[in-house]
Structures are given as C-alpha cells and as structure tokens.
Write a protein that holds these residues in place. Structure first.
Motif, PDB file in Angstrom:
ATOM      1  N   PRO A  11       0.855  -1.198   0.000  1.00 24.39           N
ATOM      2  CA  PRO A  11       0.000   0.000   0.000  1.00 24.39           C
ATOM      3  C   PRO A  11       0.885   1.241   0.000  1.00 24.39           C
ATOM      4  CG  PRO A  11      -0.489  -1.423   1.895  1.00 24.39           C
ATOM      5  CD  PRO A  11       0.714  -1.998   1.219  1.00 24.39           C
ATOM      6  N   TRP A  12       0.498   2.244  -0.807  1.00 19.92           N
ATOM      7  CA  TRP A  12       1.342   3.435  -0.896  1.00 19.92           C
ATOM      8  C   TRP A  12       1.064   4.373   0.280  1.00 19.92           C
ATOM      9  CZ3 TRP A  12       0.785   4.847  -6.815  1.00 19.92           C
ATOM     10  CH2 TRP A  12       1.301   3.781  -7.554  1.00 19.92           C
ATOM     11  N   TRP A  14       0.744   7.940   2.439  1.00 17.62           N
ATOM     12  CA  TRP A  14       0.038   9.185   2.078  1.00 17.62           C
ATOM     13  C   TRP A  14       0.964  10.185   1.408  1.00 17.62           C
ATOM     14  CZ3 TRP A  14       1.914  13.660   4.134  1.00 17.62           C
ATOM     15  CH2 TRP A  14       2.647  13.581   5.320  1.00 17.62           C
ATOM     16  N   ALA A  17       1.048   9.132  -2.264  1.00 24.14           N
ATOM     17  CA  ALA A  17      -0.244   9.198  -2.964  1.00 24.14           C
ATOM     18  C   ALA A  17      -0.793  10.623  -3.042  1.00 24.14           C
ATOM     19  CB  ALA A  17      -1.259   8.290  -2.263  1.00 24.14           C
ATOM     20  N   GLY A  18      -0.690  11.376  -1.922  1.00 28.34           N
ATOM     21  CA  GLY A  18      -1.253  12.725  -1.896  1.00 28.34           C
ATOM     22  C   GLY A  18      -0.658  13.627  -2.969  1.00 28.34           C
ATOM     23  N   GLY A  77      -7.927   2.040 -14.349  1.00 28.59           N
ATOM     24  CA  GLY A  77      -6.828   2.091 -13.384  1.00 28.59           C
ATOM     25  C   GLY A  77      -7.118   1.207 -12.182  1.00 28.59           C
ATOM     26  N   GLY A  78      -8.362   1.228 -11.718  1.00 31.67           N
ATOM     27  CA  GLY A  78      -8.768   0.360 -10.611  1.00 31.67           C
ATOM     28  C   GLY A  78      -8.599  -1.097 -10.962  1.00 31.67           C
ATOM     29  N   ALA A  81      -4.736  -1.912 -11.174  1.00 32.00           N
ATOM     30  CA  ALA A  81      -4.114  -1.957  -9.844  1.00 32.00           C
ATOM     31  C   ALA A  81      -4.528  -3.201  -9.080  1.00 32.00           C
ATOM     32  CB  ALA A  81      -4.480  -0.704  -9.057  1.00 32.00           C
ATOM     33  N   LEU A 112     -11.031  -4.429   0.367  1.00 31.56           N
ATOM     34  CA  LEU A 112     -11.063  -2.964   0.486  1.00 31.56           C
ATOM     35  C   LEU A 112     -12.404  -2.474   1.029  1.00 31.56           C
ATOM     36  CD1 LEU A 112      -9.311  -1.857  -2.848  1.00 31.56           C
ATOM     37  CD2 LEU A 112      -8.458  -1.462  -0.541  1.00 31.56           C
TER      38      LEU A 112
ATOM     39  N   ILE B  46      -5.093   4.084 -10.396  1.00 25.99           N
ATOM     40  CA  ILE B  46      -4.098   3.208  -9.769  1.00 25.99           C
ATOM     41  C   ILE B  46      -3.724   3.775  -8.397  1.00 25.99           C
ATOM     42  CG2 ILE B  46      -1.694   2.395  -9.920  1.00 25.99           C
ATOM     43  CD1 ILE B  46      -2.117   2.143 -12.974  1.00 25.99           C
ATOM     44  N   VAL B  47      -3.515   5.096  -8.317  1.00 27.46           N
ATOM     45  CA  VAL B  47      -3.176   5.715  -7.030  1.00 27.46           C
ATOM     46  C   VAL B  47      -4.324   5.499  -6.028  1.00 27.46           C
ATOM     47  CG1 VAL B  47      -2.588   7.868  -5.837  1.00 27.46           C
ATOM     48  CG2 VAL B  47      -1.718   7.450  -8.143  1.00 27.46           C
ATOM     49  N   PHE B  48      -5.562   5.668  -6.507  1.00 25.02           N
ATOM     50  CA  PHE B  48      -6.736   5.475  -5.641  1.00 25.02           C
ATOM     51  C   PHE B  48      -6.717   4.106  -4.959  1.00 25.02           C
ATOM     52  CE2 PHE B  48     -10.413   8.427  -7.148  1.00 25.02           C
ATOM     53  CZ  PHE B  48      -9.809   9.464  -6.506  1.00 25.02           C
ATOM     54  N   ILE B  49      -6.427   3.077  -5.763  1.00 24.38           N
ATOM     55  CA  ILE B  49      -6.444   1.710  -5.212  1.00 24.38           C
ATOM     56  C   ILE B  49      -5.221   1.490  -4.327  1.00 24.38           C
ATOM     57  CG2 ILE B  49      -6.298  -0.759  -5.769  1.00 24.38           C
ATOM     58  CD1 ILE B  49      -8.955   0.240  -6.618  1.00 24.38           C
ATOM     59  N   LYS B  50      -4.032   1.905  -4.837  1.00 21.82           N
ATOM     60  CA  LYS B  50      -2.797   1.598  -4.115  1.00 21.82           C
ATOM     61  C   LYS B  50      -2.710   2.332  -2.772  1.00 21.82           C
ATOM     62  CE  LYS B  50      -0.399  -0.873  -4.776  1.00 21.82           C
ATOM     63  NZ  LYS B  50      -0.593  -2.280  -4.367  1.00 21.82           N
ATOM     64  N   ALA B  51      -3.310   3.514  -2.679  1.00 23.04           N
ATOM     65  CA  ALA B  51      -3.272   4.227  -1.400  1.00 23.04           C
ATOM     66  C   ALA B  51      -4.515   3.907  -0.563  1.00 23.04           C
ATOM     67  CB  ALA B  51      -3.149   5.731  -1.631  1.00 23.04           C
ATOM     68  N   GLU B  52      -5.336   2.980  -1.055  1.00 28.47           N
ATOM     69  CA  GLU B  52      -6.515   2.493  -0.325  1.00 28.47           C
ATOM     70  C   GLU B  52      -7.523   3.606  -0.024  1.00 28.47           C
ATOM     71  OE1 GLU B  52      -4.492   0.539   2.905  1.00 28.47           O
ATOM     72  OE2 GLU B  52      -4.196  -1.288   1.738  1.00 28.47           O
ATOM     73  N   ILE B  53      -7.493   4.647  -0.871  1.00 27.10           N
ATOM     74  CA  ILE B  53      -8.451   5.747  -0.708  1.00 27.10           C
ATOM     75  C   ILE B  53      -9.861   5.264  -1.022  1.00 27.10           C
ATOM     76  CG2 ILE B  53      -9.077   7.998  -1.725  1.00 27.10           C
ATOM     77  CD1 ILE B  53      -5.955   8.219  -2.268  1.00 27.10           C
ATOM     78  N   VAL B  54      -9.961   4.194  -1.825  1.00 22.79           N
ATOM     79  CA  VAL B  54     -11.276   3.676  -2.201  1.00 22.79           C
ATOM     80  C   VAL B  54     -11.828   2.725  -1.141  1.00 22.79           C
ATOM     81  CG1 VAL B  54     -10.714   3.867  -4.647  1.00 22.79           C
ATOM     82  CG2 VAL B  54     -10.375   1.693  -3.470  1.00 22.79           C
ATOM     83  N   VAL B  73      -3.204  12.305   2.844  1.00 26.00           N
ATOM     84  CA  VAL B  73      -3.404  12.251   1.390  1.00 26.00           C
ATOM     85  C   VAL B  73      -4.021  13.558   0.902  1.00 26.00           C
ATOM     86  CG1 VAL B  73      -4.775  11.178  -0.444  1.00 26.00           C
ATOM     87  CG2 VAL B  73      -3.600   9.733   1.213  1.00 26.00           C
TER      88      VAL B  73
END
Lengths: 191, 167
Positions: A11-12, A14, A17-18, A77-78, A81, A112, B46-54, B73
């Motif tokens: 997991p990336w 913050w 990702a931010g 993208g979802g 990933a 998730l 990809i960022v959304f999934i990888k940073a678990e924002i979703v 974030v």
C-alpha cells in the motif's frame, strides 16, 4: 525489478499518494486547459442519457466528454491496480477502528470494502437500501447541490484558494462525522 | 411561472460554467485527443487503489479520527495543488497547445453547505466520493454499479428540483 514491483504492491503511503493526486491539477490544466473535477461526470451522464428537457441538463455535454474518458480511465486504473499490483494482505487498519466496526456488526475485513455489506446478496435488503441506494443518492444529489465533490472543491477549489470550496470541504467532513458517529450506529441496529 | 419554464426549455447552456470541471480548451480536440484524459484517469485510478483511498474502512478510520492516512493524502494533495496553481499563475505557464490557463472562481451559495452536508452523509455510508466509485467498480466490486446508478439518479433529481431548492 522484482524489488520495484514488490514496493509497488505495498500500500502506498500518504506522502506518495497525496502529491500524485495533487499533480492531477496541473496535469489536466496544462494538457488541455481543464479543471479537475469528477462529480461533473455524473451530470454529463444525465445530460447525455436522460436530459428530459431539464434546463440543468441541456447543454453541449459533448464538449465535456473528456470528463467521461477521465472517469473511464479511473475504472481501468482500478482494474489494473487490483489485477497486476494487488496487495495480497488485508488493509492495515487501526485496531481501534476494527474493534469499533466489529461492535457495529462488521465481520469481514479481508477486502477494500466489507463484503458482508457490499455484496449482491444484500442488494434487495435493508442493508442494500441504505448503503447502495440511499448512500449513492446522497453522493450524487449532495455533490451536485454543493457544486463539486472532494476533487472539484477540496482539491481543485482549495488549490485555487477559493473560500467557498473550504466551506464545502468543512460541510463534507461535518456530514461524514454526523453519519459515522450519530446515524451509522442506528442503521446497524436495524440489521 | 409556466411561461418561465417554457422559456427555460428554449434556453440551452452552451457551456456549463457552473460545472466545476470545465473544459476551457479553445483549440479543437478530436475524439482521439480524449485518450490523454483516459491515460491520466488510469494513473489516478491506480493511485486510488494503491493508497486504499477507495476503501470503506479507510474512510471510517478517517471519520473516527483513528488514522492520519486520509488527512495526509488530502492535505499533501492540496499543498501540491496550491503550489502548482501558484506557479502556473506566477510564471504564466501555458498549456501544451499554447493557451492561457483559465481558472474558475467559485461563488458562494447555500448549496455548498446543505449539499456538502448531504454528500458528507453519503460519503460515510458508501465509503466513496464519486471518483472512488469508478475505481471500486473497476477493481471488481461490480455491485457498486448500483451505488453509481443511484448517484446518477441523485444528480438527476437535483437537476429536476434545482429551482425549488435554496441556493
């Protein structure tokens, strides 16, 4: 190469990702003079599919079709990933969050989303009514009423130092706190 | 009132300026030009999934004040956004087709409070803002399509009732 891939599969944090999300703002502005925003895509779908002579939906949506390509990209993208870069482990949550949610009746923490709520079996149940139908409706109605969502207001609007976007962001957070602390326990009591 | 409605029916918004994600590109873009935005969307997803924002769980953690992750974030995204916008304005940076970048000031209305609160309620229920809905569906939670359809319905009902709502 393997270590790079292993790093990507984690997991990336913050702080990676931010800034990447923040860079979407100049990327869209400089590539095509476009302001970042996502909930507008819901409006364009309405305008394209069922405008029903409602003035709010009678505009040249084809000019804004880039926004639909953008959200289609988010879905792709979802997919990428979760297939190629998936983290094999469950989401690492604060143990207190896990305990609180268990007390409310959430059992599954392996994905998730909690699959004991977000599954097809619950679609036509009271759970489905709250979490899919009412929740989705509030997201669509509320974002359009507010004139934007987390991306349009909290990221694009705040980036451009617009105070109405700060008001909207505070309202988003307040609504979330009210739901989480006051209403959600009542909803879980119904099941 | 009735004549007012028929007047409005004749009126077509050429360009939805109150739309927060306006397209200001003056140079004509063909259909294939949209693939650029698809690619930006893919990276973003990809960022959304990888940073678990979703993740519904991460949103719960945020609203329960039990993790810094989501605040980090959003906060760092805003800082990078503020710096980027400042640089574009300060150095008059142009788009790749040489146009001046156009920004849209937001005008305040009550909708930002009322609508904002309603969206917040929905955000904590679904664990998703509009962007993550698309990423969740892509990542295999096909049942979220129902949430998305409901969100589209919510947007449509807003458009229908818009003139009757306080703004």
């Amino acid at each position: 190469m393997d270590s790079v891939l292993n790093f990507i599969k984690q997991p990336w944090p913050w702080y990676l990702a931010g800034p990447l999300i923040g860079l979407t703002v100049p990327a869209l502005l400089l590539v095509g003079n476009k302001s970042f925003g996502i909930s507008s895509s819901l409006r364009h779908i309405c305008a394209a599919c069922f405008p029903s002579k409602i003035p709010f939906f009678t505009y040249n949506w084809k000019k804004e079709v880039w926004n639909l390509f953008f959200v289609a990209g988010i879905a792709i993208g979802g997919f990428i990933a979760s297939i190629l870069l998936a983290n094999p482990n469950p989401v690492q949550l604060n143990p207190q969050t896990v305990a609180d949610l268990q007390q409310l009746g959430v059992k599954d923490f392996s994905h998730l989303l909690p699959i004991d709520i977000f599954s097809f079996e619950n679609l036509f149940s009271l759970k489905g009514l709250f979490f899919f139908v009412l929740g989705g409706f509030l997201v669509g109605f509320g974002t359009r009423y507010a004139g934007g969502c987390t991306s349009g207001h909290s990221i694009m609007g705040l980036s451009n130092l617009q105070w109405p976007s700060l008001v909207a962001t505070i309202a988003f957070m307040l609504g979330g706190f009210i739901m989480t602390w006051l209403i959600l326990p009542q909803i879980f009591n119904l099941f | 009132m009735i004549s007012n409605i028929s007047e409005q029916e004749e009126f077509t918004i050429e360009h939805p300026v109150e739309c927060e994600a306006a397209n200001e590109q003056a140079t004509f873009e063909g259909f294939s030009a949209n693939l650029k935005y698809l690619v930006i969307g893919v990276l973003f997803g990809i960022v959304f999934i990888k940073a678990e924002i979703v993740s519904w769980f991460r949103i719960q953690e945020m609203f329960r004040l039990q993790s810094f992750h989501m605040y980090g974030v959003i906060g760092s995204a805003v800082i990078v956004g503020v710096i980027s916008v400042w640089l574009i304005k300060r150095f008059n940076i142009r788009t790749i087709s040489g146009e001046k970048v156009i920004f849209h000031p937001k005008t305040f209305n009550k909708g930002q409070i009322i609508g904002g609160l309603l969206f917040g309620l929905g955000w904590a229920l679904t664990g998703a803002c509009p962007g993550p809905l698309f990423a969740q569906i892509g990542s295999g939670f096909f049942v979220i399509t129902v949430t998305l359809l409901s969100a589209i319905a919510g947007t449509w009902v807003y458009g229908l009732l818009r003139d009757k709502l306080p703004h």
